[in-house]
Design a protein around this motif. Structure first.
Motif, mmCIF file in Angstrom:
data_model
loop_
_atom_site.group_PDB
_atom_site.id
_atom_site.type_symbol
_atom_site.label_atom_id
_atom_site.label_comp_id
_atom_site.label_asym_id
_atom_site.label_seq_id
_atom_site.Cartn_x
_atom_site.Cartn_y
_atom_site.Cartn_z
ATOM 1 N N VAL A 34 -13.272 11.560 -53.010
ATOM 2 C CA VAL A 34 -13.637 11.373 -54.408
ATOM 3 C C VAL A 34 -12.446 11.842 -55.259
ATOM 4 O O VAL A 34 -11.900 12.921 -55.024
ATOM 5 N N HIS A 35 -12.039 11.004 -56.238
ATOM 6 C CA HIS A 35 -10.874 11.343 -57.058
ATOM 7 C C HIS A 35 -11.098 11.168 -58.552
ATOM 8 O O HIS A 35 -10.343 11.716 -59.345
ATOM 9 N N ARG A 36 -12.085 10.403 -58.949
ATOM 10 C CA ARG A 36 -12.305 10.104 -60.365
ATOM 11 C C ARG A 36 -13.440 10.918 -60.941
ATOM 12 O O ARG A 36 -14.424 11.207 -60.269
ATOM 13 N N PHE A 37 -13.300 11.259 -62.219
ATOM 14 C CA PHE A 37 -14.305 12.041 -62.928
ATOM 15 C C PHE A 37 -15.693 11.427 -62.753
ATOM 16 O O PHE A 37 -16.650 12.112 -62.374
ATOM 17 N N SER A 38 -15.824 10.135 -63.011
ATOM 18 C CA SER A 38 -17.132 9.481 -62.937
ATOM 19 C C SER A 38 -17.698 9.508 -61.518
ATOM 20 O O SER A 38 -18.915 9.609 -61.340
ATOM 21 N N ASP A 39 -16.836 9.447 -60.514
ATOM 22 C CA ASP A 39 -17.305 9.498 -59.124
ATOM 23 C C ASP A 39 -17.780 10.902 -58.751
ATOM 24 O O ASP A 39 -18.768 11.057 -58.034
ATOM 25 N N PHE A 40 -17.069 11.939 -59.237
ATOM 26 C CA PHE A 40 -17.544 13.306 -59.027
ATOM 27 C C PHE A 40 -18.911 13.477 -59.685
ATOM 28 O O PHE A 40 -19.830 14.035 -59.094
ATOM 29 N N GLN A 41 -19.030 12.990 -60.913
ATOM 30 C CA GLN A 41 -20.292 13.151 -61.649
ATOM 31 C C GLN A 41 -21.430 12.439 -60.924
ATOM 32 O O GLN A 41 -22.518 12.981 -60.769
ATOM 33 N N ARG A 42 -21.188 11.235 -60.457
ATOM 34 C CA ARG A 42 -22.212 10.464 -59.739
ATOM 35 C C ARG A 42 -22.585 11.172 -58.426
ATOM 36 O O ARG A 42 -23.752 11.296 -58.088
ATOM 37 N N SER A 43 -21.605 11.654 -57.694
ATOM 38 C CA SER A 43 -21.856 12.303 -56.413
ATOM 39 C C SER A 43 -22.604 13.619 -56.563
ATOM 40 O O SER A 43 -23.496 13.919 -55.778
ATOM 41 N N LEU A 44 -22.238 14.402 -57.574
ATOM 42 C CA LEU A 44 -22.781 15.752 -57.723
ATOM 43 C C LEU A 44 -23.987 15.837 -58.650
ATOM 44 O O LEU A 44 -24.737 16.794 -58.594
ATOM 45 N N GLY A 45 -24.144 14.861 -59.546
ATOM 46 C CA GLY A 45 -25.268 14.884 -60.469
ATOM 47 C C GLY A 45 -25.205 16.008 -61.475
ATOM 48 O O GLY A 45 -26.240 16.497 -61.924
ATOM 49 N N MET A 46 -24.011 16.425 -61.847
ATOM 50 C CA MET A 46 -23.877 17.517 -62.813
ATOM 51 C C MET A 46 -23.505 16.971 -64.184
ATOM 52 O O MET A 46 -23.036 15.839 -64.296
ATOM 53 N N SER A 47 -23.696 17.777 -65.206
ATOM 54 C CA SER A 47 -23.397 17.334 -66.565
ATOM 55 C C SER A 47 -21.897 17.124 -66.739
ATOM 56 O O SER A 47 -21.081 17.742 -66.058
ATOM 57 N N ARG A 48 -21.552 16.255 -67.686
ATOM 58 C CA ARG A 48 -20.139 15.983 -67.970
ATOM 59 C C ARG A 48 -19.417 17.254 -68.396
ATOM 60 O O ARG A 48 -18.293 17.505 -67.976
ATOM 61 N N SER A 49 -20.066 18.067 -69.233
ATOM 62 C CA SER A 49 -19.399 19.270 -69.733
ATOM 63 C C SER A 49 -19.152 20.277 -68.619
ATOM 64 O O SER A 49 -18.077 20.876 -68.545
ATOM 65 N N MET A 50 -20.122 20.458 -67.737
ATOM 66 C CA MET A 50 -19.931 21.402 -66.631
ATOM 67 C C MET A 50 -18.866 20.890 -65.659
ATOM 68 O O MET A 50 -18.013 21.660 -65.201
ATOM 69 N N LEU A 51 -18.887 19.597 -65.368
ATOM 70 C CA LEU A 51 -17.879 19.019 -64.481
ATOM 71 C C LEU A 51 -16.495 19.170 -65.092
ATOM 72 O O LEU A 51 -15.542 19.579 -64.412
#
Length: 146
Positions: A34-51
């Motif tokens: 995983v390398h992209r912000f949106s992919d991390f967010q999708r994989s982890l299910g965390m808020s944008r601000s916390m990510l």
């Protein structure tokens, strides 16, 4: 004011940097490609601000760097630095501990295997410089003197 009793402890310093759940899961995902912000967010299910906060902290500490996307797109990729790559052993150790103690024998779980032969990795075991396996009672921590 007294000194922090953990100031000379490498475990405490490591936990200060990567000891929260989200930071370690980001590192795990980076190892998984995983390398992209949106992919991390999708994989982890965390808020944008916390990510965003965790990614910034991992960059500030030298675990991740941002670089132009490998596909030449307009996005930035988050990539593990050598310091981040060195966390692989820790991630494998946590995985192996979790496999041994947190799953029922027949419970489905992801598995880490070697690409060369498709086999699970051998258990990580602490060893002395001669290669002999050591357990905790065969070691001691030597603390610096004042």
């Amino acid at each position: 004011m007294h000194d922090d009793p953990n100031a000379t402890c490498p475990v405490a310093r490591a936990l200060d940097l990567i000891g929260d759940r989200w930071s370690l899961l980001i590192v795990r995902d980076a190892f998984d490609g995983v390398h992209r912000f949106s992919d991390f967010q999708r994989s982890l299910g965390m808020s944008r601000s916390m990510l965003s906060q965790r990614l910034q902290a991992l960059q500030a500490s030298g675990v991740l760097v941002q670089q132009p996307a490998a596909d030449g797109g307009r996005y930035q990729d988050y990539v593990l630095t050598p310091k981040g790559q060195a966390l692989f052993t820790l991630v494998v150790a946590l995985r192996q501990w979790g496999e041994a103690f947190l799953f029922a024998e027949d419970e489905p779980r992801s598995q880490l295997v070697a690409l060369a032969d498709g086999q699970p990795l051998a258990p990580l075991l602490p060893r002395n410089r001669d290669g002999q396996v050591l357990d905790a009672v065969a070691t001691c921590v030597v603390k610096p003197t004042a």
